[in-house]
Design an enzyme around this catalytic site. Structure first.
Site, PDB file in Angstrom:
ATOM      1  N   ASP A  12      -8.985   1.061  13.931  1.00 24.68           N
ATOM      2  CA  ASP A  12      -7.777   1.877  13.859  1.00 24.68           C
ATOM      3  C   ASP A  12      -7.058   1.983  15.201  1.00 24.68           C
ATOM      4  O   ASP A  12      -5.832   1.997  15.253  1.00 24.68           O
ATOM      5  CB  ASP A  12      -8.114   3.261  13.298  1.00 24.68           C
ATOM      6  CG  ASP A  12      -8.406   3.200  11.804  1.00 24.68           C
ATOM      7  OD1 ASP A  12      -7.884   2.270  11.142  1.00 24.68           O
ATOM      8  OD2 ASP A  12      -9.145   4.055  11.294  1.00 24.68           O
TER       9      ASP A  12
ATOM     10  N   SER B  34     -18.812   9.670   8.174  1.00 21.18           N
ATOM     11  CA  SER B  34     -17.429   9.576   8.648  1.00 21.18           C
ATOM     12  C   SER B  34     -16.618   9.050   7.469  1.00 21.18           C
ATOM     13  O   SER B  34     -16.907   7.978   6.931  1.00 21.18           O
ATOM     14  CB  SER B  34     -17.360   8.615   9.827  1.00 21.18           C
ATOM     15  OG  SER B  34     -16.031   8.182   9.993  1.00 21.18           O
TER      16      SER B  34
ATOM     17  N   ARG C 132      -2.241   2.695   8.450  1.00 15.78           N
ATOM     18  CA  ARG C 132      -2.071   2.845   9.891  1.00 15.78           C
ATOM     19  C   ARG C 132      -0.668   2.493  10.402  1.00 15.78           C
ATOM     20  O   ARG C 132      -0.089   3.256  11.171  1.00 15.78           O
ATOM     21  CB  ARG C 132      -3.146   2.055  10.652  1.00 15.78           C
ATOM     22  CG  ARG C 132      -4.568   2.518  10.325  1.00 15.78           C
ATOM     23  CD  ARG C 132      -4.723   4.015  10.502  1.00 15.78           C
ATOM     24  NE  ARG C 132      -6.069   4.488  10.253  1.00 15.78           N
ATOM     25  CZ  ARG C 132      -6.371   5.457   9.394  1.00 15.78           C
ATOM     26  NH1 ARG C 132      -5.431   6.037   8.676  1.00 15.78           N
ATOM     27  NH2 ARG C 132      -7.610   5.867   9.253  1.00 15.78           N
TER      28      ARG C 132
HETATM   29  N1  ARG Z   1     -13.514  -0.195   8.287  1.00 14.91           N
HETATM   30  C1  ARG Z   1     -12.369   0.293   7.583  1.00 14.91           C
HETATM   31  C2  ARG Z   1     -11.107  -0.312   8.153  1.00 14.91           C
HETATM   32  O1  ARG Z   1     -11.123  -0.773   9.236  1.00 14.91           O
HETATM   33  C3  ARG Z   1     -12.331   1.812   7.535  1.00 14.91           C
HETATM   34  C4  ARG Z   1     -12.314   2.512   8.863  1.00 14.91           C
HETATM   35  C5  ARG Z   1     -12.227   4.033   8.811  1.00 14.91           C
HETATM   36  N2  ARG Z   1     -13.338   4.595   8.105  1.00 14.91           N
HETATM   37  C6  ARG Z   1     -13.983   5.719   8.401  1.00 14.91           C
HETATM   38  N3  ARG Z   1     -14.944   6.067   7.621  1.00 14.91           N
HETATM   39  N4  ARG Z   1     -13.688   6.455   9.424  1.00 14.91           N
HETATM   40  O2  ARG Z   1     -10.080  -0.382   7.525  1.00 14.91           O
END
Ligand code: ARG
Length: 407
Positions: A131, A182, A102
């Site tokens: 995120d 997801s 990120r």
């Molecule tokens: N929980 C994880 C993090 O915060 C992954 C988040 C994104 N995962 C997803 N399947 N969209 O780093």
């Protein structure tokens, strides 16, 4: 940022993944928020997606310009390798495969916005994930003057409504409308959420995994691998020197083949909720395991012990979106200092979902002294010196125990 505040944004660079949500952001920003021009930026982080269809999909969805940036090398060098040096495991388990990407995406997004003279950036994160925190905090640190538009945090559409909105704007529904998951993926791993996995008692079906084999499909023969490190960075596997990206790819192949690197955990998000997360991060977990082992050979006892606390703080701050903050810089100073002597080789045996350390060596920096450790005849440890040491060491305990007996 709410609608009334965004009315002034003319040219926006949107972080783009090719998924429905970020695709719908394009017409939404234009139609609902009056943005004149949406430029998309998609990052290649080694996820293996075909990027040309994604580039074209953005244009089909109404973007005026669609940019794809190759970030694989900086992702591994500047983000994954420091995480290996830090043995970074959020809550002791999650190696931050998503979180590490990120700040890099945010950094490049800001650069693209500058290059193109945009007055805002945008992302498609929802209001309950990590995120959004990582993007917003990073952008705020790097470019406080840039507005951050977050339509998916405001539009209050369900997934079905989002798909329907997209279809009205000519954005095709996801190919497999019935794929309930997801998924976030990059070269470090995959994160799988949602659908049946929302019940923490439901075992993840085999179909959610792509980088790691099911134990029933892994080779019956164990495989021994040797990982070499220089200054805490992995540099070779089985004697073959590899650049950082090739090294991660090789580690993924080896560990994945033997079914090592799956996680099924309940994780504490920044926004306070617990979520059930499935990860597969084979190479990264293998390299962290090996790196920890080499540190146990080459770092002094008090440094190892102190570093455990630093590692946990480092993992927390990366998870929580504080990559560009002051604590990160300060901890990096400590971590860099410790890694100068982390040179050597670790041998592991991969077999049926396990990666077991079976050997370690460092020709230049081992603190393991055979003449001190041995029980044989060449033992050089002065056994009689222990008596005086224990007399002093045990003093507080004896004094306290005596006073307890009197009371
Ligand atoms: N929980 C994880 C993090 O915060 C992954 C988040 C994104 N995962 C997803 N399947 N969209 O780093």
């Amino acid at each position: 940022m709410a609608q009334e505040q965004v009315a002034r944004a003319k040219r926006v660079v949107l972080a783009y993944s090719g998924g429905v949500d970020t695709s719908v952001c394009i017409p939404y920003l234009k139609q609902e928020w009056g943005v004149e021009e949406v430029i998309t930026f998609a990052a290649d982080l080694g996820q293996g997606d075909e990027l040309e269809p994604i580039r074209r999909k953005a244009l089909d969805s109404g973007a005026s310009q669609s940019i794809v940036g190759d970030l694989i090398d900086p992702f591994i060098r500047e983000f994954a390798f420091p995480a290996i040096r830090a043995n970074a495991l959020y809550e002791g388990r999650y190696p931050l495969s998503t979180a590490l990407a990120r700040p890099l995406i945010a950094r490049r997004l800001v650069e693209v916005a500058r290059e193109l003279g945009a007055d805002a950036v945008a992302h498609g994160c929802t209001g309950k994930g990590n995120d959004q925190v990582r993007f917003d905090v990073a952008i705020g640190a790097l470019a406080p003057d840039l507005k951050v538009l977050t339509p998916a945090r405001e539009w209050a559409m369900s997934r079905e409504e989002t798909i329907a909105y997209g279809e009205r704007c000519g954005i095709p529904a996801p190919v497999s409308k019935k794929n309930p998951y997801s998924i976030d993926l990059n070269l470090l791993g995959r994160s799988i959420e949602a659908g049946p996995l929302e019940d923490p008692m439901v075992e993840p079906p085999e179909e959610v995994f792509a980088m790691t084999r099911s134990i029933s499909d892994t080779p019956d023969e164990p495989q021994v691998v040797e990982i070499a490190f220089e200054q805490g960075n992995p540099v070779a596997i089985d004697g073959l020197a590899l650049d950082p990206v090739s090294l991660i790819r090789r580690a993924n192949e080896l560990a994945g083949l033997h079914g090592f690197g799956r996680l099924d955990i309940i994780e504490n998000r920044v926004v306070g909720i617990k979520s059930r997360e499935i990860y597969e991060t084979p190479g990264l977990l293998l390299l962290i395991r090996a790196h920890q082992e080499l540190e146990s050979l080459t770092l002094a006892a008090d440094v190892v012990r102190y570093k455990r606390q630093i590692e946990s703080s480092w993992a927390d701050l990366v998870y929580q979106g504080l990559w560009f903050g002051p604590l990160k810089q300060a901890l990096d100073g400590f971590l860099d200092c410790t890694q100068a002597t982390v040179n050597g080789v670790v041998r592991l045996r991969l077999h049926k979902g396990n990666a077991v350390v079976i050997g370690r060596s460092s020709s230049s920096d081992s603190l393991y002294v055979p003449a001190m450790a041995t029980y044989g005849s060449d033992d050089r440890f002065d056994h009689r010196a222990a008596e005086g040491f224990i007399y002093v060491w045990g003093m507080p305990t004896r004094l306290w125990a005596a006073s307890q007996r009197q009371a």
